[in-house]
Design an enzyme around this catalytic site. Sequence first.
Site, mmCIF file in Angstrom:
data_model
loop_
_atom_site.group_PDB
_atom_site.id
_atom_site.type_symbol
_atom_site.label_atom_id
_atom_site.label_comp_id
_atom_site.label_asym_id
_atom_site.label_seq_id
_atom_site.Cartn_x
_atom_site.Cartn_y
_atom_site.Cartn_z
ATOM 1 N N GLY A 47 44.406 44.019 39.421
ATOM 2 C CA GLY A 47 43.636 45.065 38.828
ATOM 3 C C GLY A 47 44.778 46.279 39.023
ATOM 4 N N ALA A 59 46.565 48.222 37.138
ATOM 5 C CA ALA A 59 46.788 48.872 35.991
ATOM 6 C C ALA A 59 46.203 49.995 35.962
ATOM 7 C CB ALA A 59 46.768 48.343 34.452
ATOM 8 N N GLY A 100 42.855 52.813 38.480
ATOM 9 C CA GLY A 100 41.905 53.039 39.570
ATOM 10 C C GLY A 100 42.682 52.748 40.792
ATOM 11 N N ASP A 138 47.393 42.229 35.652
ATOM 12 C CA ASP A 138 46.322 43.047 35.169
ATOM 13 C C ASP A 138 46.567 42.436 33.552
ATOM 14 O OD1 ASP A 138 44.260 44.817 33.951
ATOM 15 O OD2 ASP A 138 44.764 45.884 35.693
ATOM 16 N N LEU A 140 42.036 37.231 34.016
ATOM 17 C CA LEU A 140 41.413 36.487 35.205
ATOM 18 C C LEU A 140 39.813 35.953 35.039
ATOM 19 C CD1 LEU A 140 42.976 38.811 38.072
ATOM 20 C CD2 LEU A 140 43.716 36.203 37.605
ATOM 21 N N GLY A 171 38.264 43.722 38.655
ATOM 22 C CA GLY A 171 36.852 43.732 38.554
ATOM 23 C C GLY A 171 36.336 44.357 37.396
ATOM 24 N N SER A 174 31.847 45.833 47.224
ATOM 25 C CA SER A 174 31.007 46.995 46.974
ATOM 26 C C SER A 174 29.774 47.093 47.798
ATOM 27 C CB SER A 174 30.683 46.709 45.352
ATOM 28 O OG SER A 174 29.425 47.718 45.037
ATOM 29 N N TYR A 223 26.327 42.344 38.905
ATOM 30 C CA TYR A 223 27.415 43.106 39.642
ATOM 31 C C TYR A 223 27.541 42.997 41.108
ATOM 32 C CZ TYR A 223 30.815 46.510 41.177
ATOM 33 O OH TYR A 223 31.813 47.121 42.012
ATOM 34 N N LYS A 235 29.660 40.676 43.940
ATOM 35 C CA LYS A 235 30.478 41.321 45.336
ATOM 36 C C LYS A 235 29.582 40.770 46.585
ATOM 37 C CE LYS A 235 33.271 43.808 42.954
ATOM 38 N NZ LYS A 235 34.456 44.006 43.032
#
Length: 265
Positions: free
Chosen positions: A12, A14, A16, A36, A46, A75, A119, A157, A161
């Site tokens: 991840g 790329a 945030g 990514d 992924l 994610g 999360s 979601y 997590k």
Amino acid sequence: MNSRQRTVVVSGSASGMGAATVARLRSDGQQVLGIDRHDAEIVADLSTASGRSVAIDEVRRLAGDSIEGLVTWAGVAGLSDVAGSLLASVNYFGTVELLQGLRPLLAEGDAPSAIAISSNSTTCQPGIPMSLVDMCLDGDEEGARHAADELGALVTYPATKLSLARWVRRNAPGALWAGAGITLNVIVPGAIETPMLQATRDDPTIGKFVDAFPIPVGRTGSPRELSDVVSFLLGPSARFCCGSLFFIDGGTDALIHPDDMPVPM
Ligand code: NAD
């Protein structure tokens, strides 16, 4: 200090918090391999078994037989127009397969650490479907994808997590992780200002709830703050951390569940 540059893999990378982590680790002097779907050293999807294989093979090709760190930020948010099955495959199965596939390289590294990302929706969002959590932890990707599509992304979601946090708690103290000298921990973010949080705010169904969530410190978090936590957890001062959940959420979880942790015997 070890003269060899430490190599850390960041999924991840790329956007945030993944992008902030890449910047922070590079400024710490570490070699970073980002994974990514775009704009990364390793471009891989992924959500699929073949994409996960590409990612693991490419890490081996670029890093050799050892790495020192793995941080799994990749994610997908629980938005109204996203299929639940995509979340099951990326957030849980894609993450666990990356952890398992790169574990042998971590075991060969110097003071290696891995960090999975959960999360605080796991403890702050009601109605998590525990049957889906069980399917994830049983390794039943097809069953979990089917159930997630029926349940929808919103509740899938936090289920993905929660499953991931439990997978880490079950595995971190075991022979393959702590026993092999690899620390494995979980970061549990709250609301952090990233493109994902903005996409959630813009969602026609759940957007209105995002800023109604109580955050005792009075603001959302920044990706930089989370990259600081990653830098600590990958470093020499965190070698006694094993299987821990680091809630970095401005106090939301503590506000909602003051007495639920620690859980007494
Ligand atoms: P982001 O959307 O800014 O970044 C996520 C990255 O994951 C993107 O670069 C995206 O391309 C990549 N990704 C998604 N699907 C992928 C796939 N199939 N293969 C490879 N890469 C893929 O999100 P963020 O807010 O930085 O979130 C990072 C992580 O933190 C996520 O796991 C998210 O669930 C979690 N999280 C975020 C928040 C928040 O408030 N932002 C809160 C709690 C947890």
